[in-house]
Design an enzyme around this catalytic site. Structure first.
Site, PDB file in Angstrom:
ATOM      1  N   ASP A  73       0.787  -1.274   0.098  1.00 37.50           N
ATOM      2  CA  ASP A  73       0.186  -0.178  -0.096  1.00 37.50           C
ATOM      3  C   ASP A  73       0.726   1.172   0.025  1.00 37.50           C
ATOM      4  OD1 ASP A  73       0.667  -0.495   2.725  1.00 37.50           O
ATOM      5  OD2 ASP A  73      -1.193  -0.416   3.301  1.00 37.50           O
ATOM      6  N   GLU A  93      -8.741   4.108   6.642  1.00 39.10           N
ATOM      7  CA  GLU A  93      -8.616   4.510   5.333  1.00 39.10           C
ATOM      8  C   GLU A  93      -9.664   4.899   4.479  1.00 39.10           C
ATOM      9  OE1 GLU A  93      -5.505   2.123   7.223  1.00 39.10           O
ATOM     10  OE2 GLU A  93      -7.487   1.694   6.984  1.00 39.10           O
TER      11      GLU A  93
END
Length: 480
Positions: free
Chosen positions: A240, A374
């Site tokens: 990520d 997120e």
């Protein structure tokens, strides 16, 4: 808002919709999280809000105070002046890096170094600069490998490093060694010592020399041989923030870091070709790649990518800008669906697109929610970049769900199964809940001139770092 009307817990949903400024509500949530941490776990890393005691993760070794350092900038931004002052005093007197313990280089960098850098840039208090540089120096031995790709784990007293025993044949992890760049560039900027920036620029060199399978970056790289480990690719955990930091390195350099820019847009092209898929129900998702085979699973961590694509839209080739914004919007919608399809309206750790399900967790060990930021992070970027009111609506749904299911007397707790009718709390108030989740909620409901995106870049723990202009170097040197 009159003080006596403060929202307390789950009873206030109706009132909130009628009378409340949502930014004020996120501030109240911060107050509840902070006050309980202070009361039950002061000076320890995190709070156990059910058992009302401290919680220590082995990620930080014997370094203490993770919640304090992670929350400094949130306290400052929310103008919680008394709390910020107490936190600063704790850092001055008690934050100690002279410990004989093994730490995660990645976690200590993003939470402690990032938190101290932001606190310095926001407040100008010298203690934060000093502590950030001191800690940065302690992390340098991690780079003592044949390639300069750092170890994942480091004993900060002995300087001995190693990798996670489970990581492909002794490999370092892409998201760990690739998520040092922003902080280390700022450490060089603030200390006048080029070594920090040199270490992270060398990582780039190693990566640029390697062949990328299908233009993709595998999650594992051996720091001794300089070769990839298993060819697993993920935009979620293990991969990520590497991609996030390529884009943000370019933005933070005032768009002068052409290498970072090229690496980012090339990587997005490969991700689009090989990982991004659309479900039969019309949901866009980012799959995981295992040696050329796709696993149709998307992690909560991957949901940051909606905000990343939108943030990078402006710098994309001119015919692609609208496409990148649209991609961000589609990922945001998919991640919202992952929340909306649970009982508790909070998203699972991972959700799947196979066996007839879409955006639903099918495995028991993927049904938990640990106060992760997120999805709200992506809503915040999408709101800032499009001003579509649905992103604030979706953020508000998350506030209501957090208040209803995660808020307890002693703070906020994660949930073991978001599909269940009854809460089973995990009894951890993660430091990133104060650093990221609550900060992004506050920014989502605040004006755009609070930490404007053209002047600030957020590290992967939501710590704002200023864009560095060419003339900034001399200015900082003169101030020291």
């Amino acid at each position: 808002v009159p003080i006596q009307h403060r929202c307390l817990g789950v009873c206030c949903g109706f009132l909130l919709n009628q009378h409340y400024n949502p930014a004020f509500v996120s501030l109240q949530m911060m107050k509840h999280a902070w006050d309980n941490y202070k009361h039950y776990a002061w000076g320890l890393n995190e709070l156990k809000p059910i058992s009302k005691q401290g919680h220590s993760s082995n990620l930080f070794g014997n370094i203490q105070g993770a919640t304090i350092v992670d929350a400094l900038d949130t306290l400052y931004i929310m103008e919680m002046k008394e709390e910020f002052k107490e936190a600063k005093e704790w850092v001055e007197k008690n934050l100690d890096f002279n410990v004989n313990a093994e730490i995660s280089v990645f976690e200590v960098n993003i939470r402690f170094v990032g938190g101290l850098l932001s606190a310095y840039y926001l407040s100008g208090e010298e203690v934060f600069r000093k502590k950030a540089v001191e800690l940065g120096e302690k992390l340098l031995p991690a780079f003592n490998t044949p390639t300069g790709i750092p170890w994942a784990l480091l004993n900060i007293k002995s300087g001995i490093g190693r990798n996670w025993p489970w990581a492909s044949g002794g490999s370092s992890i892409l998201a760990e060694f690739g998520t040092l760049h922003l902080e280390f560039v700022h450490l060089s900027h603030l200390s006048g010592n080029p070594v920090f920036a040199e270490k992270v620029m060398n990582i780039r060199k190693v990566l640029n020399r390697l062949d990328k399978p299908e233009g993709l970056y595998p999650n594992y790289l051996n720091p001794s041989s300089g070769q990839w480990g298993q060819h697993h690719v993920s935009i979620g955990g293990l991969g990520d923030s590497f991609y996030e930091y390529l884009l943000k390195a370019w933005l933070m350099s005032d768009k002068t870091d052409e290498d970072g820019k090229k690496m980012y847009y090339d990587a997005v092209q490969a991700i689009e070709t090989h990982l991004i898929r659309k479900s039969s129900g019309g949901l866009t998702y980012i799959a995981e790649w295992k040696g050329g085979l796709l696993e149709h699973k998307m992690g909560h961590l991957t949901c940051f990518a909606g905000g990343m694509f939108a943030l990078g839209a402006d710098g994309a080739p001119s015919d692609k800008t609208g496409h990148h914004i649209e991609l961000g919007a589609e990922i945001a919608r998919t991640c919202h669906e992952s929340y909306d399809r649970t009982r508790m309206k909070l998203g699972p750790e991972a959700f799947r697109f196979d066996g007839g399900v879409e955006a639903i967790a099918t495995r028991q060990n993927e049904k938990y929610y640990i106060l992760r930021p997120e999805v709200i992070e992506t809503y915040t970027y999408m709101w800032r970049l499009t001003h579509d009111p649905k992103y604030r609506d979706w953020g508000w749904e998350a506030v209501e769900a957090l208040e209803k299911h995660c808020r307890v007397d002693g703070g906020y707790s994660g949930i073991r199964d978001v599909y269940n009718n009854h809460e089973s709390h995990d009894d951890v108030q993660q430091s990133f809940f104060l650093s990221e989740t609550l900060k992004y909620l506050y920014l989502l409901f605040s004006e755009d001139d609070l930490l404007p995106l053209e002047h600030w870049v957020f590290n992967t723990e939501a710590h704002p770092l200023p864009v560095l202009h060419k003339d900034d170097g001399n200015k900082e040197e003169n101030q020291k």
